[in-house]
Design a protein around this motif. Structure first.
Motif, mmCIF file in Angstrom:
data_model
loop_
_atom_site.group_PDB
_atom_site.id
_atom_site.type_symbol
_atom_site.label_atom_id
_atom_site.label_comp_id
_atom_site.label_asym_id
_atom_site.label_seq_id
_atom_site.Cartn_x
_atom_site.Cartn_y
_atom_site.Cartn_z
ATOM 1 N N LEU A 1 -2.916 8.863 11.728
ATOM 2 C CA LEU A 1 -1.290 8.286 11.976
ATOM 3 C C LEU A 1 -1.318 6.733 11.788
ATOM 4 O O LEU A 1 -0.972 6.013 11.240
ATOM 5 N N ASP A 2 -2.461 6.339 12.810
ATOM 6 C CA ASP A 2 -2.301 4.809 12.841
ATOM 7 C C ASP A 2 -2.815 4.252 11.675
ATOM 8 O O ASP A 2 -2.200 3.003 11.324
ATOM 9 N N LYS A 3 -3.804 4.780 10.648
ATOM 10 C CA LYS A 3 -3.802 4.015 9.517
ATOM 11 C C LYS A 3 -2.751 4.279 8.498
ATOM 12 O O LYS A 3 -2.489 3.345 7.658
ATOM 13 N N THR A 4 -2.010 5.292 8.495
ATOM 14 C CA THR A 4 -0.890 5.379 7.531
ATOM 15 C C THR A 4 0.277 4.365 8.080
ATOM 16 O O THR A 4 0.908 3.834 7.315
ATOM 17 N N VAL A 5 0.596 4.189 9.485
ATOM 18 C CA VAL A 5 1.379 3.375 9.976
ATOM 19 C C VAL A 5 0.970 2.047 9.555
ATOM 20 O O VAL A 5 1.698 1.270 9.083
ATOM 21 N N GLN A 6 -0.248 1.334 9.728
ATOM 22 C CA GLN A 6 -0.777 0.135 9.131
ATOM 23 C C GLN A 6 -0.515 0.064 7.954
ATOM 24 O O GLN A 6 -0.092 -1.167 7.393
ATOM 25 N N LYS A 7 -0.721 1.131 6.865
ATOM 26 C CA LYS A 7 -0.454 0.843 5.573
ATOM 27 C C LYS A 7 1.182 0.410 5.334
ATOM 28 O O LYS A 7 1.488 -0.428 4.603
ATOM 29 N N ILE A 8 1.904 1.237 6.005
ATOM 30 C CA ILE A 8 3.520 1.062 5.845
ATOM 31 C C ILE A 8 3.745 -0.204 6.404
ATOM 32 O O ILE A 8 4.703 -1.006 5.869
ATOM 33 N N LEU A 9 3.230 -0.739 7.509
ATOM 34 C CA LEU A 9 3.376 -2.206 7.916
ATOM 35 C C LEU A 9 3.109 -3.415 7.083
ATOM 36 O O LEU A 9 3.305 -4.555 7.602
ATOM 37 N N SER A 10 1.792 -3.163 6.598
ATOM 38 C CA SER A 10 1.424 -4.221 5.854
ATOM 39 C C SER A 10 1.668 -4.366 4.350
ATOM 40 O O SER A 10 1.124 -4.473 3.454
ATOM 41 N N VAL A 11 3.203 -4.564 4.465
ATOM 42 C CA VAL A 11 3.713 -4.645 2.978
ATOM 43 C C VAL A 11 4.096 -6.316 3.034
ATOM 44 O O VAL A 11 4.057 -7.026 3.884
ATOM 45 N N PRO A 12 4.642 -6.829 1.619
ATOM 46 C CA PRO A 12 4.675 -8.167 1.566
ATOM 47 C C PRO A 12 6.104 -8.536 2.455
ATOM 48 O O PRO A 12 6.821 -7.653 2.926
ATOM 49 N N ASP A 13 6.136 -9.707 2.639
ATOM 50 C CA ASP A 13 7.461 -10.198 3.508
ATOM 51 C C ASP A 13 8.740 -9.979 3.266
ATOM 52 O O ASP A 13 9.566 -9.528 4.054
ATOM 53 N N ASP A 14 9.069 -10.034 1.678
ATOM 54 C CA ASP A 14 10.135 -9.662 1.142
ATOM 55 C C ASP A 14 10.639 -8.182 1.765
ATOM 56 O O ASP A 14 11.538 -7.844 2.053
ATOM 57 N N GLU A 15 9.612 -7.326 1.639
ATOM 58 C CA GLU A 15 9.862 -5.771 1.994
ATOM 59 C C GLU A 15 10.127 -5.795 3.400
ATOM 60 O O GLU A 15 11.127 -4.905 3.788
#
Length: 170
Positions: free
Chosen positions: A69-83
């Motif tokens: 779960l922590d890896k999935t959340v990290q992927k979600i939160l590591s998006v470009p600034d505009d998103e």
């Protein structure tokens, strides 16, 4: 909920991740400002991030079912600034905030325009105070801007007539 104040002091954040930390901090403040709707605000934020990921990856989903779960959340939160900004705006819309004041210290110019423009569209009764050590070219409409030590810096470059007269009398 009528009026909400959000604030962030970028000068204390790491320079390389300053804009990401700013958006996450403002999001956290929006969630904490509503006891009743916290879950739906978080769902709107995460939903916007997932939708942005799907659009960006054109249907190619890079999440694995067996990812922790922590890896999935990290992927979600590591998006470009505009998103991240768009997700923050969705959270603000979902929160029901009608009047918003945002104070940000030390923000760089690259994120100011899109952040303030999108938030103003979501919450027309928005006020922004930006303080920084860096001079900006053009300040977005509706943003109050204060440059640190602007007057003091100017004294080192050129002296006022009173200063020159006082020093010539010595």
């Amino acid at each position: 909920m009528n009026g909400t104040v959000l604030y962030f002091f970028c000068s204390s954040a790491r320079k390389s991740r300053r804009s990401t930390i700013l958006i996450h901090t403002l999001f956290h403040q929006v969630v904490c400002s509503s006891d009743v709707k916290a879950n739906s605000i978080a769902a709107a934020f995460l939903g916007a991030l997932v939708d942005g990921h799907i659009q960006r990856s054109q249907g190619h989903w890079d999440f694995q079912e067996d990812d922790p779960l922590d890896k999935t959340v990290q992927k979600i939160l590591s998006v470009p600034d505009d998103e991240l900004i768009e997700a923050l705006v969705e959270a603000i819309k979902n929160s029901g905030i009608q009047e918003l004041s945002i104070t940000v210290d030390g923000l760089q110019e690259n994120i100011v325009y899109s952040l303030f423009q999108l938030i103003r569209e979501a919450t027309p009764k928005s006020e922004f105070l930006l303080t920084t050590q860096h001079s900006f070219g053009e300040i977005p409409h509706g943003v109050t801007y204060i440059e640190y030590d602007k007057e003091r810096k100017g004294l080192h470059v050129r002296h006022s007539p009173a200063y020159i007269l006082a020093n010539s009398l010595i």
